[in-house]
Structures are given as C-alpha cells and as structure tokens.
Design an enzyme around this catalytic site. Structure first.
Site, PDB file in Angstrom:
ATOM      1  N   HIS A 354       0.890  -1.266  -0.109  1.00 28.74           N
ATOM      2  CA  HIS A 354       0.128  -0.019   0.050  1.00 28.74           C
ATOM      3  C   HIS A 354       0.726   1.538   0.040  1.00 28.74           C
ATOM      4  O   HIS A 354       0.186   2.165   0.277  1.00 28.74           O
ATOM      5  CB  HIS A 354      -0.822  -0.063   1.214  1.00 28.74           C
ATOM      6  CG  HIS A 354      -2.133  -1.042   1.349  1.00 28.74           C
ATOM      7  ND1 HIS A 354      -3.224  -0.911   0.765  1.00 28.74           N
ATOM      8  CD2 HIS A 354      -1.993  -2.228   1.543  1.00 28.74           C
ATOM      9  CE1 HIS A 354      -3.989  -2.013   1.051  1.00 28.74           C
ATOM     10  NE2 HIS A 354      -3.075  -2.842   1.390  1.00 28.74           N
ATOM     11  N   LYS A 542      -9.012  13.562   4.956  1.00 20.83           N
ATOM     12  CA  LYS A 542      -8.170  12.148   4.824  1.00 20.83           C
ATOM     13  C   LYS A 542      -7.224  12.604   5.830  1.00 20.83           C
ATOM     14  O   LYS A 542      -7.243  13.321   6.555  1.00 20.83           O
ATOM     15  CB  LYS A 542      -7.338  12.282   3.423  1.00 20.83           C
ATOM     16  CG  LYS A 542      -6.696  13.771   3.016  1.00 20.83           C
ATOM     17  CD  LYS A 542      -6.003  13.510   1.945  1.00 20.83           C
ATOM     18  CE  LYS A 542      -6.921  13.680   0.607  1.00 20.83           C
ATOM     19  NZ  LYS A 542      -7.271  12.516  -0.146  1.00 20.83           N
ATOM     20  N   LYS A 548      -0.002  14.519   1.395  1.00 20.65           N
ATOM     21  CA  LYS A 548      -1.229  14.756   0.930  1.00 20.65           C
ATOM     22  C   LYS A 548      -1.517  16.342   0.626  1.00 20.65           C
ATOM     23  O   LYS A 548      -2.409  16.322   0.220  1.00 20.65           O
ATOM     24  CB  LYS A 548      -2.233  14.208   1.818  1.00 20.65           C
ATOM     25  CG  LYS A 548      -2.217  12.589   2.233  1.00 20.65           C
ATOM     26  CD  LYS A 548      -3.298  11.920   3.005  1.00 20.65           C
ATOM     27  CE  LYS A 548      -3.059  10.631   3.314  1.00 20.65           C
ATOM     28  NZ  LYS A 548      -3.640   9.571   2.393  1.00 20.65           N
ATOM     29  N   THR A 649      -8.928   6.277  -1.568  1.00 21.37           N
ATOM     30  CA  THR A 649     -10.228   5.734  -1.920  1.00 21.37           C
ATOM     31  C   THR A 649     -11.351   6.797  -1.375  1.00 21.37           C
ATOM     32  O   THR A 649     -12.618   6.466  -1.957  1.00 21.37           O
ATOM     33  CB  THR A 649     -10.431   4.355  -0.797  1.00 21.37           C
ATOM     34  OG1 THR A 649      -9.737   4.858   0.148  1.00 21.37           O
ATOM     35  CG2 THR A 649      -9.721   3.384  -1.379  1.00 21.37           C
ATOM     36  N   LYS A 653     -15.228   7.553  -3.048  1.00 22.44           N
ATOM     37  CA  LYS A 653     -16.478   8.133  -2.322  1.00 22.44           C
ATOM     38  C   LYS A 653     -16.775   9.448  -2.606  1.00 22.44           C
ATOM     39  O   LYS A 653     -18.195   9.384  -2.915  1.00 22.44           O
ATOM     40  CB  LYS A 653     -16.083   7.796  -0.806  1.00 22.44           C
ATOM     41  CG  LYS A 653     -15.704   6.847  -0.434  1.00 22.44           C
ATOM     42  CD  LYS A 653     -14.997   6.605   1.181  1.00 22.44           C
ATOM     43  CE  LYS A 653     -14.264   5.265   1.304  1.00 22.44           C
ATOM     44  NZ  LYS A 653     -13.529   5.283   2.277  1.00 22.44           N
TER      45      LYS A 653
HETATM   46  C1  26Q Z   1       3.203   0.658  10.505  1.00 26.37           C
HETATM   47  C2  26Q Z   1       3.991   0.279  11.420  1.00 26.37           C
HETATM   48  C3  26Q Z   1       4.151   0.663  12.655  1.00 26.37           C
HETATM   49  C4  26Q Z   1       2.891   1.459  13.159  1.00 26.37           C
HETATM   50  C5  26Q Z   1       1.942   1.757  12.288  1.00 26.37           C
HETATM   51  C6  26Q Z   1       2.142   1.188  11.050  1.00 26.37           C
HETATM   52  C7  26Q Z   1       1.201   1.777   9.881  1.00 26.37           C
HETATM   53  C8  26Q Z   1      -0.137   1.801  10.004  1.00 26.37           C
HETATM   54  C9  26Q Z   1      -1.108   2.118   8.980  1.00 26.37           C
HETATM   55  C10 26Q Z   1       1.560   1.900   8.452  1.00 26.37           C
HETATM   56  C11 26Q Z   1       0.779   2.431   7.582  1.00 26.37           C
HETATM   57  C12 26Q Z   1      -0.741   2.502   7.774  1.00 26.37           C
HETATM   58  C13 26Q Z   1      -1.667   2.910   7.000  1.00 26.37           C
HETATM   59  C14 26Q Z   1      -1.266   2.878   5.773  1.00 26.37           C
HETATM   60  C15 26Q Z   1      -2.667   3.457   4.672  1.00 26.37           C
HETATM   61  O1  26Q Z   1      -3.575   3.578   4.850  1.00 26.37           O
HETATM   62  N1  26Q Z   1      -2.169   3.273   3.277  1.00 26.37           N
HETATM   63  C16 26Q Z   1      -3.282   3.779   2.420  1.00 26.37           C
HETATM   64  O2  26Q Z   1      -3.881   2.552   1.916  1.00 26.37           O
HETATM   65  C17 26Q Z   1      -5.086   3.104   0.828  1.00 26.37           C
HETATM   66  C18 26Q Z   1      -5.504   1.568   0.772  1.00 26.37           C
HETATM   67  O3  26Q Z   1      -4.800   0.746  -0.508  1.00 26.37           O
HETATM   68  C19 26Q Z   1      -4.749   3.788  -0.050  1.00 26.37           C
HETATM   69  O4  26Q Z   1      -5.552   4.134  -0.867  1.00 26.37           O
HETATM   70  C20 26Q Z   1      -3.804   4.939   0.311  1.00 26.37           C
HETATM   71  O5  26Q Z   1      -3.167   5.384  -0.956  1.00 26.37           O
HETATM   72  C21 26Q Z   1      -2.533   4.477   1.204  1.00 26.37           C
HETATM   73  O6  26Q Z   1      -2.030   5.849   1.678  1.00 26.37           O
END
Ligand code: 26Q
Length: 801
Positions: A354, A542, A548, A649, A653
């Site tokens: 992602h 967002k 962003k 996403t 929406k």
């Molecule tokens: C990782 C390690 C330790 C703590 C937290 C994390 C962590 C948590 C959440 C790393 C990343 C996330 C979230 C990422 C995320 O939401 N990415 C998004 O994913 C969407 C679905 O595919 C995409 O539409 C977005 O572009 C993308 O930013």
C-alpha cells in the site's frame, strides 16, 4: 430465511423483557438499542451457522484476510440494510415511541483502523460476503480504537476511544477457539530419532481469545466473519510471585500480556518500530494461523492440501510474520521438512503493498526481533540465506545488489522484501502504483519472479457509501435506471443516458443542496460557524500527512483571502472543509492543523471576506462523519504529490456522490480521469515522471519564492503575522528550506485549476453534467469489482452456492 415484521417485533419485545425486565413500551433508548442489536446479532448468528454448513458441505476454498486494521465504522444500519430489515425495524421502533435514527447515533464507530488501508479491509469484507465468498478477516480486538480528536485553539489533542462500552454488543466471544502465543525465551536444537528438532524454551505465554464480528452480505444469506483476538494473561496471576507475596509483580505480568490488545497504533504511512507493535503483530498472526491450520487439519486430516483449500492474504507488511509463522507451524508442530513446508507456505500466501514511501516500509531491528521471536528469527535467517544463495546462483547480474533485496541487511529485518520473496502474488492498489512497484521499488524482484507483480485497483463498498449515505440520490438513480446498480456497480453507467438532460441536473442540485444543509447544520452545532449552503462546498478529508498536501489547499485559501481583501476581487462564494487526524507524535502535521484553524479564524471573522469564504476544520473525522460529508461535497480535493498516494479511496467516495475531483495524476485519480474524461475533472500539477525529473535536477523552493511574486507575497504575509498574530515560522521554514512535497512548485498550476473549477461551477449546466458523469462512471470503483478480480486472478476462489 425471511423474517416478518411481526416476528421481528416479537423478538424485540422478548429481548427487552429478558435483558432488562421491562416491557418494550417502557424501555429507554439504551435498552432499545441493546435489544435491537441483540436481535440483529442473533439473526446473523443463525445465518452464519448456515453459511458454515454450506462451506463445509461444498469443501469450498476459503480466503483469510489478515490485517492489523479494519475500520468498520457503525454496523447497525449496514446490517439492517443488507438484511432488508431497515423499513420494518424503523416501524417497530416507532411503534414503541422511539426513533431508529436516534439508535443509529448511539452506536460508536468501530474505529479499528487509521485510514485508507483499514477502511479498504472493511469494504472488502462487505463485498466478499455480498458476493458469497467464504471469507474471514483476522485482526485484533483493540480495547481502544483510533483516538478521539479534540481541537483546542487549533492544537490537536487525543483522547481514548472507549468503543466497547456501546459497540461491544456486536462481538461474540468464542473462548472455545482460544489459542496460545509464545514470546521471548531461547531455542534449543535437539537431535532425536526423527532428526533435528527445535525446541522453544523459557517463553512467555499469552492467551488469545477470539471475538467474532459478523458481516452481513447484501441480498444473500451469506454471512462472513471478522475474528478479533483479545489478549489475556495465561495465568491470571503469576502464582509464583503471588505466593512469594509479590502481589504487584503478579498483576504486572498480567497487565503486560493484556497490553497487547489495548490500543491501536495511531500511525499512518510512517513507522513506529516499537516492541509492543511487534508483539501485536505476532500475537494476531500466530493465533490466526494456528486457528486456520487446526480447522483445516480437523477436516482433512492432513496439511498437504492446505494451499488448495485456503489462501491467506497479507494486508501490507503488518501481518508479514505469516511467512515464518506458517513455516514454523508446519515444521515444528506438524513435522514437515523445510522443503515441503516452503512449498505449502509459498503457495498459500499473497500480499498487497500500500505504499512506496520509504519511511513507511516496515523494518525491525534484528536485536529486538530476535529477542522477542527467537524461533521466528531463526526461520527468517534460513529464508534469507536460501533466497540470497538462489539469487547468487541464478541471477549473476544481481550479485552486487543482493544487499538491497535481501530480507536481512544493515542490522534490520526488511518485511516488504520478506513478502515479495515468499508470497506467490504481490499486488499494488492502483494502476500507477503497481507500475511504480514494477519499475522502481520492486523492479529487481520483477526480474527474478516475472509475473508475480500485478495490480488490483482499490474499490469502495458503494452500498454504504452511496445507497446508505445518500438515500435521496439512490432513489433518483433507482427511479431512472432501476436498482440493478446495487448489486452491479457497472450499471451506474446507464445514468449516462441523462448526460444532456438539464431537468436531471436540477434534481441532482436539489439533492446536493439538502445534503449540504444537513452538513451546514452539523457545522453550526459543532463549530459554531454559519456556512451558506448555497456556496460551493470544497472538501479535503483524509489523514493529515505532508505528502497529501493539505498545506497546498490552505495556501490557496490564503491567496483567495488576500485577493478579496486587498484587490477587491469578486469570487464564487466557497466553503472549504477539512477533516483530518494527525498521528499523535507527528509535529508538522499538527502544525498544519493549527495553520488551517488560524486561517479559518482570520477568514470566518473578517467582515468582508467572511461573506464569501468560510473555512471549517471538522474535528474527529471518522467513518460516520465521512458518511455525512461525502454526499454534501461538490469539489473533492485529491492533491497529493504525484507518485506518493498509492491509490486513495476517498476520491472514489466523493465521486460516486457527484463531487468533481480537483487533483493530481496520482494513485487512482489517474483511473478516475481516464473514466470520466479530461472534461470532467480538474487536473493540475506535475506528473510522476516530472516529479522525478525535478528531483534529479535539484529542487530549490527558495528559487520559486524569489521568482514568483504571488508566492513571495503569501509567505511574507504569513511571516508578518497576518494570520492571527502567529508567524508560523515552522511552516515558512519548511516550505522555503526543503518543501519535500513540492507545494510551491505545483502552486501556480493548482491555482489555475481552482479558477477553472469555480468558473465551471458558475455554469449550472456544465457543472450538472460533470457531476452526473462522475456518478455514472463510479461503478468501476465498487469494491465488488475489486474483490471479483482478487477472487478470479489471485485467490482462485469461487462463490459458495
Ligand atoms: C506501521 C508500522 C507501525 C505502526 C503503524 C504502521 C502503519 C499503520 C497504518 C503503517 C501504515 C498504515 C496505513 C497505511 C494506509 O492507510 N495506506 C493507504 O492505503 C490505502 C488503501 O490501499 C490507499 O488508498 C492509500 O493511498 C494509502 O496511503
């Protein structure tokens, strides 16, 4: 199974009596709320039992979606809608002097996620259930979901989100399927008559208790499940310490175990390499895999066919410990050889990436990792060794970059590398993103494993984001094109028939106005700001992140302010709305929120400019707020620096609710643009290759400041303290010193796109047709379509009958 209004009513009555010893007429809202949820949950439980029986009978292949996050939001309305019981329930509740909408509002969001990745997982479970696939989501039963955001003088503060008190009613505890998870300790290798055995000793044991959240399918009896693991201390008290009189120590060890499922990490697209996070990841991975493997073994008496009957999907690298854990289970618990275990593991696991942002790629220090998970580390070492040897032997051209693609290097475990080396399928989440993975981030793997990298463009469950959130638009669509679009998003395209029909534009406008009035009322009560529902509603909602570029939006609003204030320009009345949580420790993100709020204060209270412009920062943006926001939006801000947003996403929406995108060619915006055509979107800014070229050539924001009078005046205006007496030195320094996401570079082009947008808005027919085309072309972005692609091309599963 059909259930009549009479039956439903009797169930509610009985439930209120049983649980609260009052008659349904005398029940209060809270009792009614509990009873309604209890009844719906029972119906789902019944249907789930039937679903399980069908899966068993048909020997169906199952998919397990592993994710640290499922941003489910509220469930009551969704379940009633999917079960076709909303109308009856509304009447039953009304017959008893209550209002179903009031009950809806009592339900807290299940905020078990940060943003896009978590919400995507929730949409996918919904589409999996609706399309009759045999699917289970696995995650953690966080006691506290994403924090509640409060804004005080522009500064974000975080408060705990105690969702279980009112949301826990959906969860069905399943202690009968509890598991144990092992941490720390040492491993010892012992030669026995069966060969070399590895034994894990002196470990810490934590119990994992499953709680099931049932997921209704729309227009089907199929019910899926989201299984959330809660951590419990293995020995309520450490009896040793207890009898030695060290009461506190015994309680402390229980608290340490239970901390695992205490709280969701509020980080989004950046790293938190913490001990507790690693424990969380292994906890839910280990419990889930043991659960899957035990159920499979009970049914088939072998694991040889594990990959034929199960596919385990890894949602980003957060559950990547699935790779070594499945190897471990097969070898240590079921006596498979390395080669056989490897064969099964690598045929069972698939992975979605992602992000391409380097700061978000997960790595763990070997020191921490090997201490917490000694056996898992020994398996990773072996995987790494074999992988590196294979590359050395078979890809001599890659010999000098082995370090870059290895699982272990520089004292770190590289989780994305582990996933790409071991999973049978790797996909990105939009066409552009997947191309970047192939060309850039994973290009070496693409040479080594040709065909492994694919794309599945993200989707949203349009039944929640259109049908439930925007009933008036849904009714109009149903009147004009029938209701086939509810199960087949592609049918929305039939709406194009009305592309040149101004009477339909007028009806779209009327619906939008009503949705805007509802939002305006919400803003009035929450923010104390009166916004004009006749103004253009421009929304950026967002997570807050530099890439962003909420700052680009804010700078443009400041520019508008100055043009009206000092140049007397006449502009389209506009309301700019922001919703965004910042990670608790992300200072620049919090500064940007403070900047937006201060700008809002300046503008909203200006006697002249405040007549044309309003700026609103909506606190605590979450799924249930998004459900009100999307239908009221007219312009959708999707303005990330090209190449950074994997998909997005929210963009989908907004679009399906008739908003027009102003955006860069980033993530799924590219595909939105291809579908609606250049006339129905406002594109601006550098493309991904242009960004790369700019980076290579060197980027000097100060040069832009010096050359561009407009930008210089803006930054000087900020530095003068015009915005509420605060000079925002951090922000000015950030933009002039590095501007890592090239806000200044894209500013002129953004400003032009904003001009084009407002002049299109002024022409009702032009805007009406743009909005209509966006709705009609949104069907591709239904998660039903995305899930069908995963099912057909990656998981190789069929619907159950
Ligand atoms: C990782 C390690 C330790 C703590 C937290 C994390 C962590 C948590 C959440 C790393 C990343 C996330 C979230 C990422 C995320 O939401 N990415 C998004 O994913 C969407 C679905 O595919 C995409 O539409 C977005 O572009 C993308 O930013």
């Amino acid at each position: 199974m059909v259930i009549s209004k009479q039956e439903l009513s009797a169930l509610i009555e009985k439930r209120v009596k049983q649980e609260f010893s009052v008659s349904v007429k005398d029940a209060n809202d809270r009792q009614m709320y509990q009873a309604v949820i209890g009844v719906v949950r029972d119906i789902l439980q019944q249907k789930r039992a039937e679903t399980v029986a069908r899966i068993d009978e048909q020997d169906a292949k199952q998919v397990y979606y592993m994710s640290m996050e499922f941003l489910v939001g509220r469930s009551l309305k969704n379940n009633l809608y999917n079960l076709g019981l909303e109308e009856d329930m509304k009447n039953i509740v009304a017959d008893n002097g209550k209002n179903l909408n009031v009950l809806y509002e009592m339900e807290p969001d299940a905020g078990l996620g940060n943003g896009g990745l978590g919400r995507l997982a929730a949409c996918y479970l919904d589409s999996l259930a609706a399309q009759d696939y045999a699917a289970t989501g696995f995650s953690i039963r966080y006691e506290f979901g994403i924090f509640k955001q409060v804004i005080l003088d522009g500064w974000q503060m975080e408060f705990p989100d105690n969702w279980l008190e009112m949301g826990g009613a959906w969860l069905l505890p399943r202690p009968d399927e509890a598991q144990e998870v092992f941490f720390d300790g040492e491993i010892e290798e012992i030669w026995s008559k069966d060969g070399l055995k590895t034994v894990h000793k002196n470990y810490d044991k934590v119990r994992a208790i499953p709680y099931d959240l049932l997921i209704s399918g729309y227009g089907t009896d199929n019910v899926g499940v989201l299984r959330l693991w809660g951590a419990k201390s293995s020995n309520e008290f450490d009896m040793g310490s207890f009898s030695r009189g060290d009461y506190l120590k015994s309680v402390e060890s229980a608290a340490k175990a239970e901390a695992i499922s205490k709280v969701l990490y509020p980080a989004d697209d950046h790293l938190e390499g913490k001990n507790l996070r690693l424990r969380q990841q292994y906890f839910f991975v280990s419990a889930s895999l043991k659960n899957i493997v035990q159920n499979h073994f009970a049914k088939y008496k072998t694991l040889d066919n594990l990959a034929d009957k199960n596919v385990i999907h890894i949602n980003d690298t957060h559950p990547s410990l699935c790779v070594p854990e499945l190897m471990r289970i097969l070898m240590d618990d079921y006596n498979y050889t390395w080669d056989k275990a490897w064969d099964i593991t690598t045929k069972t696991l698939a992975y979605t990436n992602h992000t391409v942002m380097s700061e978000a790629l997960e790595v763990w220090s070997i020191d921490l990792f090997s201490a917490r998970l000694p056996r898992i580390f020994s398996i990773i070492k072996e995987i790494n060794k074999r992988f590196c040897e294979g590359v050395y032997q078979n890809h001599p051209d890659k010999r000098n970059i082995i370090d870059k693609i290895a699982v272990l290097s520089g004292g770190m475990v590289h989780m994305a590398n582990l996933c790409v080396a071991c999973c049978y399928s790797v996909n990105g989440v939009s066409g552009l993103h997947s191309d970047i993975l192939k060309r850039d981030l994973f290009s070496d793997y693409n040479d080594i494993f040709p065909g492994k990298l694919t794309n599945v463009t993200n989707g949203i469950v349009h039944r929640r984001w259109l049908c439930q959130s925007n009933p008036a638009l849904t009714e109009l669509l149903t009147e004009l094109i029938g209701d086939g679009f509810k199960t087949d998003g592609a049918k929305l395209e039939d709406f194009l028939k009305y592309k040149d029909d101004a009477t339909i534009y007028a009806r779209l406008e009327e619906i939008k106005l009503q949705n805007k009035q509802r939002l305006a009322e919400y803003i009035r009560t929450k923010n104390g700001i009166n916004v004009d529902p006749a103004s253009l509603f421009d929304v950026q909602a967002k997570r807050l992140h530099e890439y962003k570029r909420q700052l680009l939006n804010a700078l443009h609003i400041y520019d508008l302010y100055r043009r009206v204030k000092y140049k007397g320009e006449v502009i389209q009345p506009q309301t700019f709305i922001f919703g965004a949580k910042a990670s608790a420790g992300y200072f620049m993100a919090k500064e940007i929120i403070r900047f937006i709020c201060a700008l809002g204060n300046l503008i909203n209270n200006d006697p002249v400019v405040g007549k044309y412009l309003k700026v609103v920062f909506l606190a605590d943006y979450k799924v249930s707020i998004a459900e009100m926001l999307m239908p009221a939006a007219e312009a959708s801000e999707q303005i990330s620096l090209a190449g950074k947003e994997a998909s997005g996403t929210g963009n989908m929406k907004f679009m399906i609710n008739g908003a027009v995108t102003i955006g860069t060619l980033d993530g799924a915006n590219v595909e939105i643009s291809e579908r609606v055509g250049k006339d129905n979107i406002f594109l601006f800014g550098m493309t991904t290759p242009e960004v790369e070229a700019q980076r290579t050539a060197g980027y000097y924001p100060r040069g832009i400041y010096q050359a561009d009078d407009g930008i210089r005046e803006l930054l000087d205006g900020i530095s003068s303290g015009e915005i509420g007496g605060n000079k925002f030195e951090n922000i000015v320094q950030y933009l002039l010193g590095s501007d890592p996401y090239m806000v200044l570079k894209d500013f002129a082009s953004y400003k032009q796109a904003q001009k084009d947008l407002t002049s299109a808005y002024a022409d009702k027919n032009r805007w009406g047709s743009m909005s209509l085309v966006n709705i009609a072309k949104a069907g591709f972005f239904a998660s039903d379509r995305a899930i069908k692609e995963y099912a057909d091309n990656i998981w190789h599963i069929d619907p159950i009958k």
